[in-house]
Design an enzyme around this catalytic site. Structure first.
Site, PDB file in Angstrom:
ATOM      1  N   ASP A 121      29.404 -17.861  24.346  1.00  0.00           N
ATOM      2  CA  ASP A 121      28.043 -18.095  24.842  1.00  0.00           C
ATOM      3  C   ASP A 121      27.003 -17.570  23.856  1.00  0.00           C
ATOM      4  O   ASP A 121      27.291 -16.703  23.041  1.00  0.00           O
ATOM      5  CB  ASP A 121      27.797 -17.321  26.149  1.00  0.00           C
ATOM      6  CG  ASP A 121      28.797 -17.669  27.218  1.00  0.00           C
ATOM      7  OD1 ASP A 121      29.314 -18.788  27.193  1.00  0.00           O
ATOM      8  OD2 ASP A 121      29.032 -16.779  28.063  1.00  0.00           O
ATOM      9  N   PHE A 122      25.807 -18.042  24.052  1.00  0.00           N
ATOM     10  CA  PHE A 122      24.652 -17.626  23.239  1.00  0.00           C
ATOM     11  C   PHE A 122      24.578 -16.100  23.130  1.00  0.00           C
ATOM     12  O   PHE A 122      24.385 -15.535  22.057  1.00  0.00           O
ATOM     13  CB  PHE A 122      23.388 -18.182  23.906  1.00  0.00           C
ATOM     14  CG  PHE A 122      22.118 -17.971  23.145  1.00  0.00           C
ATOM     15  CD1 PHE A 122      21.970 -18.468  21.862  1.00  0.00           C
ATOM     16  CD2 PHE A 122      21.051 -17.289  23.725  1.00  0.00           C
ATOM     17  CE1 PHE A 122      20.783 -18.279  21.161  1.00  0.00           C
ATOM     18  CE2 PHE A 122      19.867 -17.105  23.033  1.00  0.00           C
ATOM     19  CZ  PHE A 122      19.729 -17.598  21.752  1.00  0.00           C
TER      20      PHE A 122
END
Ligand code: URA
Length: 266
Positions: A121-122
């Site tokens: 994820d980011f």
């Protein structure tokens, strides 16, 4: 069946007119030790070329033929690269981002072009593999199986034993129950705790969703192990090339964990 054209023992070691080289030379270049050690692998019947047993004196075309030692493919194709990146937070795991955010591919060399294997994820940090080896990527990301990945999750508040038990046994998410996981408490305090989770599934935002399902709020998530890969000295935002032995171990692991239909056809 002979694997390839046999060669006289006194023949030169350079490629012949059809690009075939002595197998021990190809193996030595791929990191299997000295040519003598590689000859011993061949003599012991541990080497195949396109699925056929190789014999001492055989030659093979490393650009075109599939060599394997103990059934594990040998990386001989030119131009394949394998980068282990320590992804920092706030970087997207795609080649391009429509919102213009920084991407993981911008953190590794531009050429040859590589792609991330799986995703973080980011906000998630930690180990990510980038490669141009589609075969390994496919093996590692097969949806129903996968190599183990270990995450360190820093969470808010104390972690009760019942929560750890639930995470270990599997929790119900909207895309089904998670498989049993290895989970242990690294640090426990009234305000903040840290747990380590080892899973082999690769569902979207899986660790964050597992934690949310048992009432834990994750404020930092780091992938510390990716299959056989681990490197606590790799600084965030930096990468290193995998060593040939690391690539081989990863292939071996991926072949062991991937179901039959994901195996390469050779
Ligand atoms: N699980 C998550 O929740 N996020 C990741 O980036 C990886 C695993």
């Amino acid at each position: 069946m002979r694997a390839t054209t046999p060669d006289r023992a006194d023949a030169p070691a350079r490629p012949d007119d059809e690009g075939r080289e002595r197998i021990q030379k190809v193996l030595a270049r791929a990191g299997f030790g000295s040519r003598r050690a590689c000859e011993q692998l061949i003599a012991a019947g541990r080497v195949t070329v396109d699925g056929a047993l190789a014999r001492l004196g055989d030659r093979a075309d490393p650009d075109d033929q599939r060599l394997a030692v103990d059934g594990v493919p040998v990386i001989t194709r030119p131009g394949l690269v394998y980068y282990l990146l320590n992804k920092p937070p706030q970087v997207v795991t795609t080649a391009q981002d429509p919102q213009g955010r920084p991407t993981v591919v911008e953190l590794v060399p531009e050429e040859p072009r590589v792609f991330p294997v799986g995703r973080l994820d980011f906000e998630t940090e930690g180990l990510l593999l980038l490669t141009n080896d589609g075969e390994l990527a496919q093996l590692l990301t097969h949806p129903s199986h996968g190599v183990e990945k270990t995450y360190l999750a820093e969470v808010t508040g104390a972690v009760e034993p019942g929560v750890i038990r639930a995470l270990r046994n599997g929790v119900d998410l909207d895309d089904g129950r998670t498989a049993p996981a290895r989970v242990h408490v690294v640090q426990s305090g009234p305000d903040r705790s840290a747990i380590e989770l080892t899973i082999h599934e690769g569902r979207n935002r899986q660790v964050r969703r597992m934690c949310a399902a048992v009432g834990l709020t994750v404020h930092r998530l780091v992938r510390t192990h990716l299959g056989s890969l681990h490197d606590s000295r790799l600084a965030p935002g930096t990468w290193r090339a995998l060593r040939p032995a690391e690539v081989r171990t990863l292939y071996k692991l991926a072949l062991e964990t991937a179901p039959g239909d994901a195996q390469p056809s050779h």
